[in-house]
Design an enzyme around this catalytic site. Structure first.
Site, PDB file in Angstrom:
ATOM      1  N   GLN A   1       0.861  -1.185   0.000  1.00  0.00           N
ATOM      2  CA  GLN A   1       0.000   0.000   0.000  1.00  0.00           C
ATOM      3  C   GLN A   1       0.896   1.232   0.000  1.00  0.00           C
ATOM      4  O   GLN A   1       1.855   1.287   0.763  1.00  0.00           O
ATOM      5  CB  GLN A   1      -0.851  -0.053   1.271  1.00  0.00           C
ATOM      6  N   THR A   2       0.600   2.214  -0.839  1.00  0.00           N
ATOM      7  CA  THR A   2       1.409   3.434  -0.765  1.00  0.00           C
ATOM      8  C   THR A   2       0.658   4.658  -1.270  1.00  0.00           C
ATOM      9  O   THR A   2      -0.233   4.550  -2.104  1.00  0.00           O
ATOM     10  CB  THR A   2       2.740   3.271  -1.543  1.00  0.00           C
ATOM     11  N   ARG A   3       1.027   5.816  -0.712  1.00  0.00           N
ATOM     12  CA  ARG A   3       0.502   7.100  -1.190  1.00  0.00           C
ATOM     13  C   ARG A   3       1.660   8.012  -1.571  1.00  0.00           C
ATOM     14  O   ARG A   3       1.494   9.200  -1.755  1.00  0.00           O
ATOM     15  CB  ARG A   3      -0.381   7.781  -0.132  1.00  0.00           C
TER      16      ARG A   3
ATOM     17  N   ARG B   1     -12.338  45.327  -8.985  1.00  0.00           N
ATOM     18  CA  ARG B   1     -13.720  45.780  -8.788  1.00  0.00           C
ATOM     19  C   ARG B   1     -14.342  46.275 -10.097  1.00  0.00           C
ATOM     20  O   ARG B   1     -15.556  46.278 -10.243  1.00  0.00           O
ATOM     21  CB  ARG B   1     -13.772  46.835  -7.689  1.00  0.00           C
TER      22      ARG B   1
ATOM     23  N   GLY C   1       4.125  -1.001   7.496  1.00  0.00           N
ATOM     24  CA  GLY C   1       5.396  -0.360   7.849  1.00  0.00           C
ATOM     25  C   GLY C   1       5.344   0.358   9.173  1.00  0.00           C
ATOM     26  O   GLY C   1       4.404   0.234   9.946  1.00  0.00           O
ATOM     27  N   ARG C   2       6.377   1.138   9.380  1.00  0.00           N
ATOM     28  CA  ARG C   2       6.441   2.012  10.541  1.00  0.00           C
ATOM     29  C   ARG C   2       5.434   3.139  10.322  1.00  0.00           C
ATOM     30  O   ARG C   2       5.349   3.685   9.236  1.00  0.00           O
ATOM     31  CB  ARG C   2       7.862   2.581  10.613  1.00  0.00           C
TER      32      ARG C   2
ATOM     33  N   HIS D   1      11.999   1.644  -0.848  1.00  0.00           N
ATOM     34  CA  HIS D   1      10.709   0.951  -0.979  1.00  0.00           C
ATOM     35  C   HIS D   1      10.830  -0.229  -1.930  1.00  0.00           C
ATOM     36  O   HIS D   1      10.270  -1.290  -1.709  1.00  0.00           O
ATOM     37  CB  HIS D   1       9.640   1.898  -1.519  1.00  0.00           C
TER      38      HIS D   1
HETATM   39  S1  PPS Z   1     -12.084  44.853  -0.126  1.00  0.00           S
HETATM   40  O1  PPS Z   1     -12.578  45.155   1.214  1.00  0.00           O
HETATM   41  O2  PPS Z   1     -10.792  44.204  -0.067  1.00  0.00           O
HETATM   42  O3  PPS Z   1     -13.057  44.060  -0.895  1.00  0.00           O
HETATM   43  O4  PPS Z   1     -11.881  46.255  -0.843  1.00  0.00           O
HETATM   44  P1  PPS Z   1     -11.190  46.519  -2.272  1.00  0.00           P
HETATM   45  O5  PPS Z   1     -11.732  45.592  -3.298  1.00  0.00           O
HETATM   46  O6  PPS Z   1      -9.722  46.512  -2.107  1.00  0.00           O
HETATM   47  O7  PPS Z   1     -11.698  47.929  -2.651  1.00  0.00           O
HETATM   48  C1  PPS Z   1     -11.226  49.003  -1.996  1.00  0.00           C
HETATM   49  C2  PPS Z   1     -11.319  50.261  -2.868  1.00  0.00           C
HETATM   50  O8  PPS Z   1     -12.673  50.656  -3.001  1.00  0.00           O
HETATM   51  C3  PPS Z   1     -12.851  52.014  -2.573  1.00  0.00           C
HETATM   52  N1  PPS Z   1     -13.956  52.001  -1.594  1.00  0.00           N
HETATM   53  C4  PPS Z   1     -13.950  51.516  -0.327  1.00  0.00           C
HETATM   54  N2  PPS Z   1     -12.966  50.976   0.448  1.00  0.00           N
HETATM   55  C5  PPS Z   1     -13.284  50.582   1.682  1.00  0.00           C
HETATM   56  N3  PPS Z   1     -14.494  50.691   2.220  1.00  0.00           N
HETATM   57  C6  PPS Z   1     -15.519  51.229   1.505  1.00  0.00           C
HETATM   58  N4  PPS Z   1     -16.749  51.329   2.043  1.00  0.00           N
HETATM   59  C7  PPS Z   1     -15.244  51.654   0.171  1.00  0.00           C
HETATM   60  N5  PPS Z   1     -16.003  52.214  -0.796  1.00  0.00           N
HETATM   61  C8  PPS Z   1     -15.207  52.401  -1.867  1.00  0.00           C
HETATM   62  C9  PPS Z   1     -11.540  52.502  -2.074  1.00  0.00           C
HETATM   63  O9  PPS Z   1     -11.116  53.469  -2.982  1.00  0.00           O
HETATM   64  C10 PPS Z   1     -10.587  51.345  -2.134  1.00  0.00           C
HETATM   65  O10 PPS Z   1      -9.473  51.619  -2.970  1.00  0.00           O
HETATM   66  P2  PPS Z   1      -7.947  51.497  -2.499  1.00  0.00           P
HETATM   67  O11 PPS Z   1      -7.216  51.110  -3.766  1.00  0.00           O
HETATM   68  O12 PPS Z   1      -7.810  50.432  -1.454  1.00  0.00           O
HETATM   69  O13 PPS Z   1      -7.593  52.849  -2.047  1.00  0.00           O
END
Ligand code: PPS
Length: 573
Positions: free
Chosen positions: A195-197, A437, A289-290, A204
């Site tokens: 038997q072996t993984r 985003r 085995g061990r 061996h």
């Molecule tokens: S998270 O929490 O990791 O999902 O956020 P992220 O995808 O990095 O998005 C952050 C950017 O969205 C803008 N933004 C906000 N940030 C925080 N809280 C709230 N409520 C919010 N609304 C808009 C913000 O500009 C962040 O950009 P970064 O690049 O971090 O400055």
């Protein structure tokens, strides 16, 4: 010991005839369906093909209690492992006792039906203690029990319709009856199973070869390709390695067959279970085995089982298992004599050089691209392993920046990307918060749920990039520690995860207020703003934490490069 010989009569399977199966497939359209988990599919396959003989289905409550408490089914026969069908409370509530349900694979193909005779809520803590030795989530099967398995167990006899489909290594997979027929055809009356993984190295090979000689038996290399311990070498690579090693045995004494078993890493009980499974496959001897099927360390860093507990439990149950134990001699290389010897048989230990490479040491050498000596493994095996696990400097990895909005994550991430592209060698993808985003997560807002979804998506993409040998640079806020940990786990399945806390204070970020968002957050015009009206879990164990106040971007990016270099992720050609 008496010399066992096999009885190669076919063993009972749970499959219906081909014609009945066609009919059942049509009729099953009306049945309530349960979609099997990968582990349940493995269990079902071995139930149906007789690998788990004498079981006739998933355990009912009385059998389950017997198995958990004293390794016996209700009728008294030896069976050490609960083979249970765990389901959600909702599903369990939707069916009635006596009802037939369809068991389907993950694509919806019907594999079997089960008549539900039992339904109960198991005492999982008790199962963990009795079967696995401790109610400790560091044990992979206990972790499965508590964190993956459904709350309710269903039990009842199974009617097999068809085998789960396998597209890989089809010629190397055998049911118990196919192996029995092969042994009959070849006239193999005594067969010792290994038997072996893990990949087979020279120790061996030497050990299995000796076991076969000792038992005057033929040899079956019987590797597990179902589910093994998380972090093991994948079975595709292993099978290529096994095929290379097969040539090193005397011709026509040895064969190899793949076993689609879902291991539980249950040490002693697992050894007994493995023996019963091999007896069902027509074997007369089994190598233990061990630390057989050991789960690694518990949460206190100690072993779950003693190194020879498995051999002891096996020995105590050997006559009922029907497969004689050949106990593993720990083989080591004796340099002066240029051969493997069993450690307990070396008389002149103090006068010779004893060499051994542990699994951990082997992984280190592979990761760093260091030499693996010929006395340890076969060049063909090492070549396969290096192909799958190139040195860290050639693997993909993920750099994950986290910090407040305006902390400087994106700027440092961009600088890092350019520096890595200047070096060349691997493709680089930047998954910046704003970019993600816009593209991946355009429909999401900033609730906890949406942030988690956003980060998990980033983690998924980063893990795919890492798997494919690229560099993923992520730069979201990622405020929640549990989500960051989940992403780490996703990525670490394929390569390194380098978490970098951009530790700019909230005061400094607010002072800079590059996008004017902090002002809006203070005025309440943006709700749930991280650091103002929403939490941020400061990373407790990041690979690196960078300060940005009074440090320029170039220097921050350079600190990251140095970190990557110290981790072996970037190296001079
Ligand atoms: S998270 O929490 O990791 O999902 O956020 P992220 O995808 O990095 O998005 C952050 C950017 O969205 C803008 N933004 C906000 N940030 C925080 N809280 C709230 N409520 C919010 N609304 C808009 C913000 O500009 C962040 O950009 P970064 O690049 O971090 O400055």
């Amino acid at each position: 010991t008496k010399l066992m010989q096999n009885n190669l009569a076919p063993i009972p399977e749970l499959y219906v005839s081909y014609d009945s199966a066609q009919k059942m497939k049509m009729e099953a359209a009306d049945l309530t369906s349960h979609d099997l988990s990968p582990r349940q599919i493995c269990d079902l396959e071995l139930l149906m093909n007789g690998g788990f003989n004498p079981l006739k289905g998933f355990l009912g409550e009385e059998d389950y209690n017997g198995v958990v408490e004293n390794m016996r089914l209700a009728d008294g026969s030896l069976w050490p492992m609960p083979i249970t069908l765990d389901v959600t409370e909702d599903f369990a509530g939707s069916i009635e006792l006596g009802q037939d349900i369809a068991l389907r694979d993950q694509e919806g193909v019907i594999l079997a039906t089960m008549t539900v005779t039992d339904r109960w809520e198991p005492n999982k803590a008790n199962e963990a203690d009795k079967v696995f030795g401790a109610d400790d989530d560091a044990h992979p099967a206990v972790n499965y029990l508590h964190n993956q398995a459904g709350k309710i167990y269903l039990g009842g006899p199974v009617t097999g319709i068809q085998q789960p489909m396998h597209y890989d290594f089809r010629g190397r997979r055998d049911t118990p009856n196919e192996l029995r027929a092969y042994f009959r055809k070849m006239g193999w009356r005594k067969v010792v199973a290994f038997q072996t993984r893990n990949p087979l190295h020279r120790a061996h090979q030497e050990l299995t070869f000796r076991a076969a000689k000792e038992a005057q038996a033929n040899l079956l290399i019987h590797p597990v390709v179902g589910l093994t311990k998380p972090g093991d070498v994948d079975h595709f690579t292993r099978v290529r390695c096994y095929e290379a090693v097969l040539d090193k045995y005397p011709q026509s004494t040895t064969t190899m067959s793949l076993l689609n078993l879902a291991m539980r890493m249950a040490g002693p009980r697992e050894a007994v279970w493995h023996g019963l499974i091999r007896a069902n496959h027509g074997c007369t001897h089994f190598i233990v085995g061990r630390d057989h099927a050991g789960p690694g360390n518990n949460s206190k860093g100690e072993d779950f089982y003693g190194p020879y507990d498995a051999q002891d439990l096996y020995r105590a149950n050997q006559s009922e298992i029907g497969c004689e134990m050949v106990d593993f001699k720990h083989m080591v290389w004796v340099a002066e004599r240029a051969q493997y010897e069993a450690i307990d048989e070396i008389k002149d230990k103090d006068d010779v050089t004893i060499l051994n490479i542990s699994g951990t040491e082997l992984r280190r050498r592979l990761a760093e691209g260091l030499e693996i000596p010929e006395w340890f493994s076969f060049p063909e095996v090492v070549k396969e392993l290096r192909r799958t696990k190139p040195p860290r400097s050639k693997q993909g990895f993920t750099v994950f920046f986290t910090g407040f909005s305006g902390s400087g994550k994106s700027t440092i991430a961009n600088a890092l990307m350019v520096k890595l592209m200047e070096m060349g060698g691997r493709p680089v993808t930047l998954l910046d918060g704003d970019i993600v985003r816009k593209n991946l997560s355009s429909e999401l807002g900033f609730s906890k749920e949406h942030r988690d979804l956003n980060i998990r998506r980033i983690g998924y993409v980063a893990s795919e990039i890492t798997k494919n040998g690229g560099i993923a640079i992520c730069a979201p806020i990622a405020p929640y520690a549990t989500t960051r940990r989940a992403v780490r786990e996703d990525v670490e399945a394929f390569g390194a995860f380098v978490e970098i806390h951009v530790a700019t204070s909230i005061e400094e970020c607010e002072k800079r207020d590059r996008k004017g968002l902090y002002k809006l957050a203070r005025e309440g015009k943006i709700k749930e703003f991280t650091g103002i009206s929403d939490p941020y879990d400061v990373p407790t164990n990041p690979e690196l934490s960078v300060e940005t106040e009074n440090v320029d971007v170039d220097n921050c990016a350079h600190q990251v490069l140095l970190k990557l270099e110290s981790m072996g992720l970037i190296a001079a050609e």
